[in-house]
Design a protein around this motif. Structure first.
Motif, PDB file in Angstrom:
ATOM      1  N   LYS A 110       2.032   1.895  -3.865  1.00 14.87           N
ATOM      2  CA  LYS A 110       1.187   1.916  -4.857  1.00 14.87           C
ATOM      3  C   LYS A 110       1.054   3.134  -5.721  1.00 14.87           C
ATOM      4  O   LYS A 110       1.130   4.271  -5.028  1.00 14.87           O
ATOM      5  CB  LYS A 110      -0.297   1.539  -4.456  1.00 14.87           C
ATOM      6  CG  LYS A 110      -0.553  -0.186  -4.191  1.00 14.87           C
ATOM      7  CD  LYS A 110      -1.820  -0.412  -3.794  1.00 14.87           C
ATOM      8  CE  LYS A 110      -1.892  -1.861  -3.555  1.00 14.87           C
ATOM      9  NZ  LYS A 110      -3.262  -2.080  -2.861  1.00 14.87           N
ATOM     10  N   ASP A 163       0.848  -1.147  -0.124  1.00 15.11           N
ATOM     11  CA  ASP A 163      -0.173   0.100  -0.054  1.00 15.11           C
ATOM     12  C   ASP A 163       0.773   1.212   0.029  1.00 15.11           C
ATOM     13  O   ASP A 163       0.486   2.250  -0.566  1.00 15.11           O
ATOM     14  CB  ASP A 163      -0.753   0.129   1.163  1.00 15.11           C
ATOM     15  CG  ASP A 163      -1.920  -1.141   1.078  1.00 15.11           C
ATOM     16  OD1 ASP A 163      -2.657  -1.308   2.078  1.00 15.11           O
ATOM     17  OD2 ASP A 163      -2.180  -1.488  -0.036  1.00 15.11           O
ATOM     18  N   SER A 164       1.940   1.215   0.495  1.00 15.63           N
ATOM     19  CA  SER A 164       2.788   2.461   0.681  1.00 15.63           C
ATOM     20  C   SER A 164       3.557   2.874  -0.412  1.00 15.63           C
ATOM     21  O   SER A 164       3.950   4.026  -0.431  1.00 15.63           O
ATOM     22  CB  SER A 164       3.988   2.309   1.789  1.00 15.63           C
ATOM     23  OG  SER A 164       4.687   1.203   1.577  1.00 15.63           O
TER      24      SER A 164
END
Length: 123
Positions: free
Chosen positions: A65, A62-63
């Motif tokens: 993307k 997520d960090s």
């Protein structure tokens, strides 16, 4: 047996870009899913991204993307990590890893690891 050698790390200002490469030994590179992980000082190893053997499927943490892109060139036995819009919190040692067959997102699933390359993002 697969040997992995990362390159391309360095010091870059926040907002900058960097491309990491990971060269693999062996004749069946396409049979291995490849992943990038990172570890910052005092922190646990973190999944960054992974790609399937023929490159048809990829996953991202997520960090990263929207900022990082993984790709591979099976003819050159190399996987790449293109990093853009870098942030100081991206500072870490980046490791390339390989696992036979299907792609996974957890480090313990990977059998082979490179020595790592340092990426430092200055604020």
């Amino acid at each position: 047996q697969v040997q992995l050698v990362e390159s391309g790390g360095g010091l870059v200002p926040a907002g900058g870009s960097l491309r990491l490469s990971c060269a693999a030994s062996g004749r069946t590179f396409s049979g291995y899913a490849m992943g990038w992980f990172r570890q910052a000082p005092g922190k646990e190893r973190e999944f960054v991204t992974a790609i399937s053997g023929y490159g048809g499927t990829s996953y991202y943490g997520d960090s990263v993307k929207g900022r990082f892109t993984i790709s591979r060139d099976n003819a050159r036995n190399t996987v790449y990590l293109q990093m853009t819009a870098l942030k100081p919190e991206d500072t870490a040692v980046y490791y390339c890893a390989a696992k036979y067959s299907t792609v996974r997102l957890t480090g313990h699933d990977y059998q082979y690891w490179g020595q790592g390359t340092q990426v430092t993002v200055s604020s």
